[in-house]
Design an enzyme around this catalytic site. Structure first.
Site, PDB file in Angstrom:
ATOM      1  N   ASP A 125       0.842  -1.206   0.000  1.00 32.04           N
ATOM      2  CA  ASP A 125       0.000   0.000   0.000  1.00 32.04           C
ATOM      3  C   ASP A 125       0.877   1.256   0.000  1.00 32.04           C
ATOM      4  OD1 ASP A 125      -0.515  -0.825   3.438  1.00 32.04           O
ATOM      5  OD2 ASP A 125       0.685   0.864   2.739  1.00 32.04           O
ATOM      6  N   HIS A 173       7.955  -5.842  -1.523  1.00 37.61           N
ATOM      7  CA  HIS A 173       7.033  -6.707  -2.254  1.00 37.61           C
ATOM      8  C   HIS A 173       6.254  -5.944  -3.324  1.00 37.61           C
ATOM      9  CE1 HIS A 173       7.205  -9.564   1.428  1.00 37.61           C
ATOM     10  NE2 HIS A 173       8.218  -9.748   0.606  1.00 37.61           N
ATOM     11  N   CYS A 219      -2.320  -6.064 -22.731  1.00 36.62           N
ATOM     12  CA  CYS A 219      -1.172  -5.208 -23.050  1.00 36.62           C
ATOM     13  C   CYS A 219      -1.356  -4.618 -24.460  1.00 36.62           C
ATOM     14  CB  CYS A 219       0.106  -6.045 -22.980  1.00 36.62           C
ATOM     15  SG  CYS A 219       1.570  -5.213 -23.589  1.00 36.62           S
ATOM     16  N   GLY A 265       4.766  -4.800  13.016  1.00 33.26           N
ATOM     17  CA  GLY A 265       3.604  -5.270  12.273  1.00 33.26           C
ATOM     18  C   GLY A 265       3.876  -6.390  11.314  1.00 33.26           C
ATOM     19  N   SER A 275       4.732 -10.709  10.963  1.00 33.59           N
ATOM     20  CA  SER A 275       4.788 -12.015  11.643  1.00 33.59           C
ATOM     21  C   SER A 275       6.154 -12.656  11.457  1.00 33.59           C
ATOM     22  CB  SER A 275       3.707 -12.943  11.064  1.00 33.59           C
ATOM     23  OG  SER A 275       3.943 -13.085   9.665  1.00 33.59           O
ATOM     24  N   ASN A 312       4.567  -5.384  18.155  1.00 32.37           N
ATOM     25  CA  ASN A 312       3.581  -6.338  17.657  1.00 32.37           C
ATOM     26  C   ASN A 312       2.751  -6.797  18.850  1.00 32.37           C
ATOM     27  OD1 ASN A 312       2.280  -8.689  16.550  1.00 32.37           O
ATOM     28  ND2 ASN A 312       3.845  -8.692  14.934  1.00 32.37           N
ATOM     29  N   PRO A 313       1.408  -6.903  18.699  1.00 29.31           N
ATOM     30  CA  PRO A 313       0.621  -7.380  19.851  1.00 29.31           C
ATOM     31  C   PRO A 313       0.936  -8.841  20.200  1.00 29.31           C
ATOM     32  CG  PRO A 313      -0.819  -6.541  18.095  1.00 29.31           C
ATOM     33  CD  PRO A 313       0.555  -6.564  17.552  1.00 29.31           C
ATOM     34  N   GLU A 314       1.478  -9.563  19.194  1.00 29.76           N
ATOM     35  CA  GLU A 314       1.730 -11.010  19.374  1.00 29.76           C
ATOM     36  C   GLU A 314       3.227 -11.321  19.254  1.00 29.76           C
ATOM     37  OE1 GLU A 314      -2.355 -11.460  19.396  1.00 29.76           O
ATOM     38  OE2 GLU A 314      -0.922 -13.105  19.644  1.00 29.76           O
TER      39      GLU A 314
HETATM   40  C1  BV8 Z   1      10.876 -16.217  -3.020  1.00 36.15           C
HETATM   41  C2  BV8 Z   1       2.828  -9.109  -2.220  1.00 36.15           C
HETATM   42  C3  BV8 Z   1      12.229 -17.563  -4.319  1.00 36.15           C
HETATM   43  C4  BV8 Z   1       1.605  -9.753  -2.785  1.00 36.15           C
HETATM   44  C5  BV8 Z   1       3.761 -10.745  -0.648  1.00 36.15           C
HETATM   45  C6  BV8 Z   1       9.091 -22.645   2.940  1.00 36.15           C
HETATM   46  C7  BV8 Z   1       9.943 -22.144   3.899  1.00 36.15           C
HETATM   47  C8  BV8 Z   1      10.490 -20.869   3.776  1.00 36.15           C
HETATM   48  C9  BV8 Z   1      10.185 -20.071   2.666  1.00 36.15           C
HETATM   49  C10 BV8 Z   1       9.340 -20.600   1.733  1.00 36.15           C
HETATM   50  C11 BV8 Z   1       8.791 -21.877   1.839  1.00 36.15           C
HETATM   51  N1  BV8 Z   1       8.003 -22.111   0.772  1.00 36.15           N
HETATM   52  C12 BV8 Z   1       8.045 -21.011  -0.022  1.00 36.15           C
HETATM   53  C13 BV8 Z   1       8.873 -20.104   0.538  1.00 36.15           C
HETATM   54  C14 BV8 Z   1       9.229 -18.803   0.027  1.00 36.15           C
HETATM   55  C15 BV8 Z   1       8.084 -17.840   0.256  1.00 36.15           C
HETATM   56  C16 BV8 Z   1       7.696 -17.750   1.728  1.00 36.15           C
HETATM   57  O1  BV8 Z   1       8.357 -17.094   2.503  1.00 36.15           O
HETATM   58  N2  BV8 Z   1       6.604 -18.418   2.088  1.00 36.15           N
HETATM   59  C17 BV8 Z   1       6.179 -18.400   3.473  1.00 36.15           C
HETATM   60  C18 BV8 Z   1       4.679 -18.326   3.506  1.00 36.15           C
HETATM   61  C19 BV8 Z   1       6.705 -19.626   4.173  1.00 36.15           C
HETATM   62  N3  BV8 Z   1       8.600 -16.569  -0.174  1.00 36.15           N
HETATM   63  C20 BV8 Z   1       8.477 -16.246  -1.454  1.00 36.15           C
HETATM   64  O2  BV8 Z   1       7.904 -16.912  -2.284  1.00 36.15           O
HETATM   65  C21 BV8 Z   1       9.200 -14.980  -1.868  1.00 36.15           C
HETATM   66  N4  BV8 Z   1       9.957 -15.266  -3.038  1.00 36.15           N
HETATM   67  O3  BV8 Z   1      11.188 -16.829  -2.045  1.00 36.15           O
HETATM   68  O4  BV8 Z   1      11.395 -16.432  -4.250  1.00 36.15           O
HETATM   69  C22 BV8 Z   1      13.020 -17.450  -5.524  1.00 36.15           C
HETATM   70  C23 BV8 Z   1      14.389 -17.500  -5.401  1.00 36.15           C
HETATM   71  C24 BV8 Z   1      15.147 -17.451  -6.532  1.00 36.15           C
HETATM   72  C25 BV8 Z   1      14.528 -17.314  -7.774  1.00 36.15           C
HETATM   73  C26 BV8 Z   1      13.150 -17.227  -7.880  1.00 36.15           C
HETATM   74  C27 BV8 Z   1      12.371 -17.285  -6.737  1.00 36.15           C
HETATM   75  C28 BV8 Z   1       8.206 -13.884  -2.225  1.00 36.15           C
HETATM   76  C29 BV8 Z   1       7.440 -13.485  -1.003  1.00 36.15           C
HETATM   77  C30 BV8 Z   1       6.590 -12.252  -1.322  1.00 36.15           C
HETATM   78  C31 BV8 Z   1       5.140 -12.646  -1.435  1.00 36.15           C
HETATM   79  N5  BV8 Z   1       4.329 -11.418  -1.628  1.00 36.15           N
HETATM   80  N6  BV8 Z   1       3.070  -9.605  -0.853  1.00 36.15           N
HETATM   81  C32 BV8 Z   1       0.340  -9.263  -2.117  1.00 36.15           C
HETATM   82  O5  BV8 Z   1       0.412  -8.386  -1.230  1.00 36.15           O
HETATM   83  O6  BV8 Z   1      -0.720  -9.780  -2.487  1.00 36.15           O
HETATM   84  S1  BV8 Z   1       3.943 -11.294   0.922  1.00 36.15           S
HETATM   85  C33 BV8 Z   1       2.574 -10.759   1.798  1.00 36.15           C
HETATM   86  O7  BV8 Z   1       2.469 -11.618   2.894  1.00 36.15           O
HETATM   87  C34 BV8 Z   1       2.714  -9.404   2.389  1.00 36.15           C
HETATM   88  O8  BV8 Z   1       3.390  -8.503   1.567  1.00 36.15           O
HETATM   89  C35 BV8 Z   1       3.481  -9.639   3.639  1.00 36.15           C
HETATM   90  O9  BV8 Z   1       4.836  -9.496   3.447  1.00 36.15           O
HETATM   91  C36 BV8 Z   1       3.221 -11.074   3.907  1.00 36.15           C
HETATM   92  C37 BV8 Z   1       2.437 -11.190   5.171  1.00 36.15           C
HETATM   93  O10 BV8 Z   1       3.405 -11.006   6.136  1.00 36.15           O
HETATM   94  P1  BV8 Z   1       3.250  -9.852   7.214  1.00 36.15           P
HETATM   95  O11 BV8 Z   1       3.461  -8.531   6.575  1.00 36.15           O
HETATM   96  O12 BV8 Z   1       4.106 -10.204   8.357  1.00 36.15           O
HETATM   97  O13 BV8 Z   1       1.751  -9.925   7.624  1.00 36.15           O
HETATM   98  P2  BV8 Z   1       1.095 -11.112   8.371  1.00 36.15           P
HETATM   99  O14 BV8 Z   1      -0.322 -11.057   7.988  1.00 36.15           O
HETATM  100  O15 BV8 Z   1       1.899 -12.357   8.179  1.00 36.15           O
HETATM  101  O16 BV8 Z   1       1.270 -10.734   9.922  1.00 36.15           O
HETATM  102  C38 BV8 Z   1       0.681  -9.566  10.391  1.00 36.15           C
HETATM  103  C39 BV8 Z   1       1.403  -9.263  11.679  1.00 36.15           C
HETATM  104  O17 BV8 Z   1       0.923  -8.024  12.156  1.00 36.15           O
HETATM  105  C40 BV8 Z   1       1.129 -10.301  12.752  1.00 36.15           C
HETATM  106  O18 BV8 Z   1       2.331 -10.601  13.435  1.00 36.15           O
HETATM  107  C41 BV8 Z   1       0.175  -9.558  13.701  1.00 36.15           C
HETATM  108  O19 BV8 Z   1       0.348  -9.954  15.054  1.00 36.15           O
HETATM  109  C42 BV8 Z   1       0.632  -8.139  13.535  1.00 36.15           C
HETATM  110  N7  BV8 Z   1      -0.355  -7.113  13.833  1.00 36.15           N
HETATM  111  C43 BV8 Z   1      -1.708  -7.179  13.705  1.00 36.15           C
HETATM  112  N8  BV8 Z   1      -2.246  -6.002  14.082  1.00 36.15           N
HETATM  113  C44 BV8 Z   1      -1.219  -5.180  14.427  1.00 36.15           C
HETATM  114  C45 BV8 Z   1      -0.012  -5.881  14.274  1.00 36.15           C
HETATM  115  N9  BV8 Z   1       1.183  -5.344  14.539  1.00 36.15           N
HETATM  116  C46 BV8 Z   1       1.204  -4.069  14.980  1.00 36.15           C
HETATM  117  N10 BV8 Z   1       0.082  -3.317  15.145  1.00 36.15           N
HETATM  118  C47 BV8 Z   1      -1.132  -3.840  14.887  1.00 36.15           C
HETATM  119  N11 BV8 Z   1      -2.245  -3.093  15.074  1.00 36.15           N
HETATM  120 ZN    ZN Z   2       3.050  -6.976 -23.268  1.00 39.05          ZN
END
Ligand code: BV8
Ligand code: ZN
Length: 257
Positions: free
Chosen positions: A112, A127, A164, A204, A206, A230-232
């Site tokens: 965002d 991202h 496109c 913010g 996880s 982070n709350p958690e």
């Molecule tokens: C890559 C854009 C490889 C899209 C996003 C197994 C093990 C390890 C890694 C992997 C695996 N299998 C696959 C992978 C890799 C994978 C990955 O990490 N998967 C995870 C799920 C295990 N990663 C990828 O695929 C990345 N690419 O690895 O490429 C590669 C290498 C070489 C060549 C080619 C390829 C790409 C990852 C990017 C994905 N895109 N976003 C969209 O937005 O739609 S990620 C998306 O999810 C968000 O951008 C964000 O980053 C993520 C969510 O994470 P958070 O931001 O932490 O949010 P979340 O909801 O998880 O948590 C919220 C937190 O806020 C909580 O802790 C909560 O307590 C807290 N909270 C709540 N309220 C509040 C608060 N904190 C403060 N104040 C509050 N009020």
């Molecule tokens: Zn094109």
């Protein structure tokens, strides 16, 4: 590690003395603006899919209209909400430090524009951005009118992504999907900022999604203090010097004071 629910003297001294701060934000930072995090359940048409399942190239190629409309609906919601006090506090702290020869850099996992709309400079969108669009095949950027969905209503019936003008392939959102590489320039800039910081704040997130989640750990190379907001507990909590348990909208203004 100290787990706190409010700022104590140690923490206040640390944040007041810091002159070069690196901040990493995740979906939780925008939660108080009304933007659902990835951990929260989906609504409406998408409630049977997890965000993780939709944020992939496979999903886009399999169901382009469903994925495209999900992003355009999310973009509408982001356009309809406002930055929260956490965004404003960070922007003010960044300006205050810059005025004293210091620096506060922001690397966000969020797609965002709420940091920018609060007046902050963002060093890295790790991202990508939901406001950018490009051809899925030839990569040419596409300038599109804003979506006119109502982000506060359940998402509408899927509509096909535009094609496109150059090659006729689908236009896609300018975000990084699971399985895709992060923009190296953004990743390297965030890593460099963390390596030279005298304080790192992780708010913010996880700490689940790699490789973004590994960035804060670079602070350990030089023993730079780490604060989690982070709350958690998260995957990164054990590496932290301070875990500030609560919403960033409340705690960042207190930290930045
Ligand atoms: C890559 C854009 C490889 C899209 C996003 C197994 C093990 C390890 C890694 C992997 C695996 N299998 C696959 C992978 C890799 C994978 C990955 O990490 N998967 C995870 C799920 C295990 N990663 C990828 O695929 C990345 N690419 O690895 O490429 C590669 C290498 C070489 C060549 C080619 C390829 C790409 C990852 C990017 C994905 N895109 N976003 C969209 O937005 O739609 S990620 C998306 O999810 C968000 O951008 C964000 O980053 C993520 C969510 O994470 P958070 O931001 O932490 O949010 P979340 O909801 O998880 O948590 C919220 C937190 O806020 C909580 O802790 C909560 O307590 C807290 N909270 C709540 N309220 C509040 C608060 N904190 C403060 N104040 C509050 N009020
Ligand atoms: Zn094109």
């Amino acid at each position: 590690m100290q787990v706190l629910t409010e700022i104590n003297d140690d923490l206040a001294r640390l944040t007041q003395d810091a002159r070069n701060i690196a901040v990493i934000t995740g979906a939780g930072f925008s939660a108080e603006s009304g933007v659902p995090t990835f951990r929260e359940a989906q609504t409406g048409l998408w409630e049977r899919f997890s965000a993780q399942d939709l944020a992939t190239t496979d999903a886009f190629y399999t169901a382009p209209a469903l994925v495209w409309t999900w992003y355009r609906w999310r973009q509408s919601l982001i356009q309809q909400v406002e930055p929260n006090p956490g965004h404003t506090a960070l922007a003010d702290w960044q300006r205050w430090l810059a005025g004293r020869g210091g620096e506060l850099s922001i690397a966000t996992q969020n797609v965002d524009d709420l940091h920018e709309r609060a007046g902050a400079q963002v060093l890295a969108h790790l991202h990508g951005s939901i406001f950018e669009h490009r051809c899925a095949e030839c990569g040419v950027a596409a300038e599109l009118p804003d979506p006119d969905y109502d982000g506060f209503q359940a998402p509408p019936e899927p509509e096909e992504p535009p094609l496109c003008a150059d090659c006729g392939a689908h236009i896609r959102p300018g975000v990084v999907w699971f399985g895709e590489m992060l923009p190296m320039e953004a990743f390297e800039a965030a890593a460099a900022a963390i390596r030279k910081a005298d304080l790192v704040i992780v708010a913010g997130t996880s700490g689940i999604v790699q490789p973004a989640a590994s960035l804060p750990l670079l602070a350990l190379e030089r023993g730079t203090p780490l604060i989690e907001v982070n709350p958690e507990p998260t995957e990164l909590s054990d590496a932290m010097d301070f875990c500030l348990r609560g919403p960033s909208g409340d705690l960042l203004p207190a930290l930045a004071a």
